[in-house]
Scaffold this motif. Structure first.
Motif, PDB file in Angstrom:
ATOM      1  N   ARG A  79      65.410  13.812  79.181  1.00  0.00           N
ATOM      2  CA  ARG A  79      64.029  13.692  78.732  1.00  0.00           C
ATOM      3  C   ARG A  79      64.022  13.681  77.207  1.00  0.00           C
ATOM      4  O   ARG A  79      64.568  14.580  76.572  1.00  0.00           O
ATOM      5  N   ASN A 120      66.400   7.266  81.408  1.00  0.00           N
ATOM      6  CA  ASN A 120      65.816   8.409  80.721  1.00  0.00           C
ATOM      7  C   ASN A 120      64.290   8.382  80.799  1.00  0.00           C
ATOM      8  O   ASN A 120      63.671   7.324  80.956  1.00  0.00           O
ATOM      9  N   THR A 121      63.683   9.537  80.631  1.00  0.00           N
ATOM     10  CA  THR A 121      62.227   9.662  80.505  1.00  0.00           C
ATOM     11  C   THR A 121      61.887   9.819  79.030  1.00  0.00           C
ATOM     12  O   THR A 121      62.521  10.608  78.323  1.00  0.00           O
ATOM     13  N   ASP A 178      58.843  10.573  76.276  1.00  0.00           N
ATOM     14  CA  ASP A 178      57.499  10.953  75.833  1.00  0.00           C
ATOM     15  C   ASP A 178      57.357  10.559  74.366  1.00  0.00           C
ATOM     16  O   ASP A 178      58.348  10.522  73.631  1.00  0.00           O
ATOM     17  N   TYR A 214      63.008  19.301  76.249  1.00  0.00           N
ATOM     18  CA  TYR A 214      63.574  17.990  75.936  1.00  0.00           C
ATOM     19  C   TYR A 214      65.068  18.117  75.655  1.00  0.00           C
ATOM     20  O   TYR A 214      65.538  19.145  75.154  1.00  0.00           O
TER      21      TYR A 214
END
Length: 393
Positions: free
Chosen positions: A2, A25-26, A28, A57
């Motif tokens: 993340r 992957n994520t 934000d 993260y």
């Protein structure tokens, strides 16, 4: 993993995000600085701390280096990964560059050689990349009218640096200072592949220049002050870039129909000013439908290849670019693209390739294949993560 991506609006940010996501992957995002250019580092610290306390993260990522992000990551003991895409990056003179949680990737080898000694285990050299899938989708969906609009013999997309050249604020400079600097800049303008500005700036010239330039750059607190580097990179290099681009627009525009996509003034230049090209929807069409795309690397970039080189090739555009010492590490001149080493060389090659369109098409196709195989974002980001985490590639 993340990832928290701190964004400021670089044109490559969406492609990097897509690359991370393609690797599973994520991502934000913090996007406030895209619209609020007055956003202060202190505001960023508070926003970042809030986000890190609320979520977990694996690392924070940004394009270019932010000292405040580095400091926050050091407090939270989380990796801060960043990747430069331009020169100069004056923030690299910050003391924060020495933080152990940094993983700083510099696209220009000379930039790397300058800063790596300050944190040798945490600073790496990594060239740039492009996203051929994105550009191909735009090109394949273009209308006939768009194809006609952007078809031309010769094009250049970029600033002429006239609106951003702070050197021109020099006031009441004595003749010897003007003479020395004009001679130095004229010499550097003619040399590709070697940069000597800082070597030839004695303390007396730096002091004199600083005294005659209002608001000469002063670094923030906890930064190394290097007036010689600031003078060469922020002022002289920008002036050389402006002089060089104007000169080449004059030489080429007098001989060929030259389409210039820019927000700079073109008064008195023999070019067709087409205004800005929209980055995501129009620029790839310019690159693809121009018989010849021209790249003139900003002089502050000493050895590396700017993003423009990768993007033109990813659009299957034929490119003639100035020689940079890293060029042959990644591409073969005459096979993947073409390069020039002087004004005369550029004029000769433009004349040749305008008369040999098939050669242009073959080289452009080779350049696209090279990007697809070696210089796409997922491939480059894998290299980055392997270095950032000390993994074997």
């Amino acid at each position: 993993m993340r990832i928290l991506f701190y964004r400021y609006g670089s044109i490559c940010e969406p492609d990097i995000i897509s690359g991370f996501q393609e690797l599973g992957n994520t991502v934000d995002e913090i996007t406030v600085e895209i619209t609020n250019k007055n956003f202060l580092p202190g505001d960023g610290v508070r926003l970042l701390e809030k986000e890190l306390l609320a979520h977990s993260y694996d690392f924070i990522f940004s394009v270019n280096f932010y000292p405040f992000i580095s400091d926050v990551c050091t407090i939270f003991r989380i990796r801060y990964i960043c990747w430069t895409v331009s020169c100069p990056i004056m923030e690299l003179y910050s003391d924060s560059i020495t933080n152990e949680w940094n993983r700083i990737f510099l696209f220009d080898a000379d930039q790397y050689q300058t800063f790596a000694p300050r944190n040798p285990d945490c600073i790496f050299h990594l060239p740039l990349a492009s996203n051929p899938v994105r550009w191909t989708n735009v090109i394949q969906t273009a209308s006939d009218s768009e194809k006609e609009r952007f078809t031309c013999d010769l094009s250049f997309v970029g600033s002429l640096y006239t609106e951003k050249c702070q050197y021109d604020r020099l006031e009441h400079a004595p003749d010897y200072l003007n003479g020395y600097l004009n001679g130095l800049m004229a010499a550097q303008q003619k040399i590709y592949g070697y940069h000597f500005l800082e070597e030839l700036l004695p303390d007396s010239i730096v002091d004199e220049f600083r005294n005659h330039l209002p608001d000469f750059y002063l670094p923030p607190e906890k930064c190394i002050r290097n007036d010689r580097a600031a003078m060469a990179q922020l002022y002289l290099s920008a002036k050389i870039s402006s002089n060089e681009r104007i000169r080449l627009m004059q030489l080429l525009g007098q001989r060929y129909p030259l389409h210039l996509y820019t927000g700079s003034s073109t008064d008195g230049l023999p070019v067709k000013n087409c205004g800005f090209a929209k980055t995501l929807t129009e620029m790839p069409l310019v690159f693809h439908y121009s018989k010849i795309n021209l790249n003139i690397t900003a002089k502050a970039i000493h050895t590396g290849l700017p993003l423009r080189v990768y993007d033109v090739l990813a659009c299957e555009g034929f490119l003639i670019t100035n020689y940079q010492s890293e060029l042959t590490n990644y591409f073969i001149p005459g096979t993947d693209l073409e390069c020039y080493t002087s004004e005369e060389d550029l004029l000769t090659k433009v004349e040749y390739y305008l008369a040999h369109e098939k050669d242009c098409q073959e080289i452009a196709h080779n350049g696209l294949l090279k990007i697809i195989q070696y210089h796409n974002y997922p491939e480059r980001l894998l290299q980055m993560l392997s270095l950032a985490y000390g993994l074997e590639q």
